[in-house]
Scaffold this motif. Structure first.
Motif, mmCIF file in Angstrom:
data_model
loop_
_atom_site.group_PDB
_atom_site.id
_atom_site.type_symbol
_atom_site.label_atom_id
_atom_site.label_comp_id
_atom_site.label_asym_id
_atom_site.label_seq_id
_atom_site.Cartn_x
_atom_site.Cartn_y
_atom_site.Cartn_z
ATOM 1 N N TYR A 18 35.948 25.511 -38.961
ATOM 2 C CA TYR A 18 37.008 24.492 -39.069
ATOM 3 C C TYR A 18 36.449 23.088 -38.908
ATOM 4 N N ILE A 19 35.521 22.938 -37.954
ATOM 5 C CA ILE A 19 34.803 21.669 -37.800
ATOM 6 C C ILE A 19 33.310 22.010 -37.782
ATOM 7 N N ASP A 20 32.584 21.440 -38.755
ATOM 8 C CA ASP A 20 31.192 21.862 -38.946
ATOM 9 C C ASP A 20 30.264 21.297 -37.870
ATOM 10 N N ALA A 21 29.132 21.979 -37.695
ATOM 11 C CA ALA A 21 28.186 21.653 -36.627
ATOM 12 C C ALA A 21 27.595 20.252 -36.781
ATOM 13 N N LYS A 22 27.317 19.842 -38.004
ATOM 14 C CA LYS A 22 26.714 18.518 -38.222
ATOM 15 C C LYS A 22 27.704 17.425 -37.791
ATOM 16 N N THR A 23 28.958 17.609 -38.160
ATOM 17 C CA THR A 23 29.987 16.641 -37.745
ATOM 18 C C THR A 23 30.046 16.555 -36.223
ATOM 19 N N MET A 24 30.035 17.707 -35.568
ATOM 20 C CA MET A 24 30.119 17.712 -34.102
ATOM 21 C C MET A 24 28.896 17.052 -33.476
ATOM 22 N N GLU A 25 27.731 17.330 -34.051
ATOM 23 C CA GLU A 25 26.510 16.753 -33.484
ATOM 24 C C GLU A 25 26.517 15.227 -33.584
ATOM 25 N N VAL A 26 26.833 14.723 -34.775
ATOM 26 C CA VAL A 26 26.838 13.267 -34.970
ATOM 27 C C VAL A 26 27.964 12.632 -34.157
ATOM 28 N N HIS A 27 29.105 13.290 -34.156
ATOM 29 C CA HIS A 27 30.292 12.746 -33.480
ATOM 30 C C HIS A 27 30.055 12.623 -31.966
ATOM 31 N N TYR A 28 29.482 13.663 -31.402
ATOM 32 C CA TYR A 28 29.249 13.659 -29.952
ATOM 33 C C TYR A 28 28.005 12.840 -29.575
ATOM 34 N N SER A 29 26.871 13.148 -30.218
ATOM 35 C CA SER A 29 25.605 12.570 -29.737
ATOM 36 C C SER A 29 25.394 11.137 -30.221
ATOM 37 N N LYS A 30 26.073 10.747 -31.296
ATOM 38 C CA LYS A 30 25.932 9.366 -31.799
ATOM 39 C C LYS A 30 27.189 8.542 -31.505
ATOM 40 N N HIS A 31 28.307 8.945 -32.091
ATOM 41 C CA HIS A 31 29.520 8.114 -31.939
ATOM 42 C C HIS A 31 29.978 8.047 -30.484
ATOM 43 N N HIS A 32 30.213 9.206 -29.889
ATOM 44 C CA HIS A 32 30.725 9.199 -28.511
ATOM 45 C C HIS A 32 29.720 8.544 -27.570
ATOM 46 N N ARG A 33 28.456 8.890 -27.753
ATOM 47 C CA ARG A 33 27.412 8.339 -26.887
ATOM 48 C C ARG A 33 27.362 6.804 -26.982
ATOM 49 N N THR A 34 27.515 6.296 -28.196
ATOM 50 C CA THR A 34 27.467 4.841 -28.389
ATOM 51 C C THR A 34 28.651 4.153 -27.711
ATOM 52 N N TYR A 35 29.838 4.743 -27.814
ATOM 53 C CA TYR A 35 30.989 4.163 -27.097
ATOM 54 C C TYR A 35 30.693 4.115 -25.598
ATOM 55 N N TYR A 36 30.169 5.196 -25.105
ATOM 56 C CA TYR A 36 29.868 5.256 -23.668
ATOM 57 C C TYR A 36 28.829 4.193 -23.289
ATOM 58 N N ASP A 37 27.730 4.135 -24.028
ATOM 59 C CA ASP A 37 26.665 3.179 -23.685
ATOM 60 C C ASP A 37 27.176 1.740 -23.751
ATOM 61 N N LYS A 38 27.965 1.440 -24.771
ATOM 62 C CA LYS A 38 28.483 0.071 -24.915
ATOM 63 C C LYS A 38 29.524 -0.251 -23.840
ATOM 64 N N PHE A 39 30.287 0.756 -23.455
ATOM 65 C CA PHE A 39 31.248 0.557 -22.365
ATOM 66 C C PHE A 39 30.511 0.233 -21.069
ATOM 67 N N ILE A 40 29.478 1.021 -20.779
ATOM 68 C CA ILE A 40 28.701 0.786 -19.551
ATOM 69 C C ILE A 40 28.082 -0.620 -19.573
ATOM 70 N N ALA A 41 27.588 -1.021 -20.754
ATOM 71 C CA ALA A 41 27.009 -2.373 -20.869
ATOM 72 C C ALA A 41 28.082 -3.440 -20.646
ATOM 73 N N ALA A 42 29.285 -3.173 -21.157
ATOM 74 C CA ALA A 42 30.360 -4.180 -21.076
ATOM 75 C C ALA A 42 30.889 -4.359 -19.652
ATOM 76 N N ILE A 43 30.768 -3.327 -18.820
ATOM 77 C CA ILE A 43 31.322 -3.430 -17.449
ATOM 78 C C ILE A 43 30.217 -3.663 -16.413
ATOM 79 N N LYS A 44 28.985 -3.807 -16.882
ATOM 80 C CA LYS A 44 27.843 -3.936 -15.966
ATOM 81 C C LYS A 44 28.060 -5.062 -14.949
ATOM 82 N N ASP A 45 27.798 -4.741 -13.699
ATOM 83 C CA ASP A 45 27.899 -5.708 -12.597
ATOM 84 C C ASP A 45 29.302 -6.264 -12.391
#
Ligand SMILES: [Fe+2]
Length: 205
Positions: A18-45
């Motif tokens: 239903y949802i292919d492995a490549k989509t999940m890999e990119v979605h989680y390891s790239k898209h989600h990860r980038t939101y998280y990293d940018k959020f952490i950068a935005a709230i730093k200190d």
């Protein structure tokens, strides 16, 4: 508390076909990860490093677009992952099933209204099932907004999230968002959604 990047609760290929492995890999390891990293950068200190997400979202209109977009992307994907599971699908049971029937008339009618909300979300966004004042509501938001945010048209506790950004479905479905939504029902983890519903009610949402 600190904001951590969670593990995906299943393997990349767990939601096939239903949802292919490549989509999940990119979605989680790239898209989600980038939101998280940018959020952490935005709230730093800032004090937001130790503020929980729902408190941040409750005053999101007072924060920067970087906090809104990336904090939303960080949270929204966690809920989206946790609303899915291999061997998902079927129909809810118990109190959630009863509430869906009482609110929408039937599970089929709920599915239809939810799918329409998802299909009609213009551009990128999410469809939601929300608990507000003990009632179930369907809503949608654009970009990475969510119903916990003070800027949302429908505010409440989200218990079911459907990502309708093209990055969630383009590899398998190209521009056919309705086909992705049809397939997605087969991986909805109704046990988890029932639990989110019970927690929302217990918290007086
Ligand atoms: Fe996404």
């Amino acid at each position: 508390m600190s904001h951590t990047f969670p593990e995906l609760p299943y393997t990349y290929d767990a939601l096939e076909p239903y949802i292919d492995a490549k989509t999940m890999e990119v979605h989680y390891s790239k898209h989600h990860r980038t939101y998280y990293d940018k959020f952490i950068a935005a709230i730093k200190d800032s004090e937001l490093e130790s503020t929980n997400l729902s408190d941040i979202f409750a005053q999101i209109s007072q924060h920067s677009p970087a906090v809104r977009n990336n904090g939303g992307g960080y949270y929204n994907h966690i809920l989206y992952w946790n609303c899915m599971a291999p061997n998902g699908g079927g129909t809810p049971s118990g109190a959630l099933a009863q509430a869906i029937n009482d609110t929408f008339g039937s599970f089929a009618e709920f599915q239809d209204q939810f799918a329409q909300a998802a299909i009609n979300t213009f551009g990128s966004g999410f469809a939601w099932l929300v608990v507000k004042d003990g009632q179930l509501l369907i809503s949608s938001t654009t970009n990475q907004d969510n119903p916990l945010m003070d800027v949302a048209e429908v505010q409440g506790e989200p218990i079911l999230a459907l990502d309708v950004w093209e990055h969630a479905y383009y590899i398998s479905y190209q521009n056919r968002r309705p086909d992705y939504i049809d397939a997605w029902w087969n991986v909805v983890n109704w046990d988890a959604v029932s639990e989110f519903y019970a927690v929302a009610l217990a918290q007086g949402r």
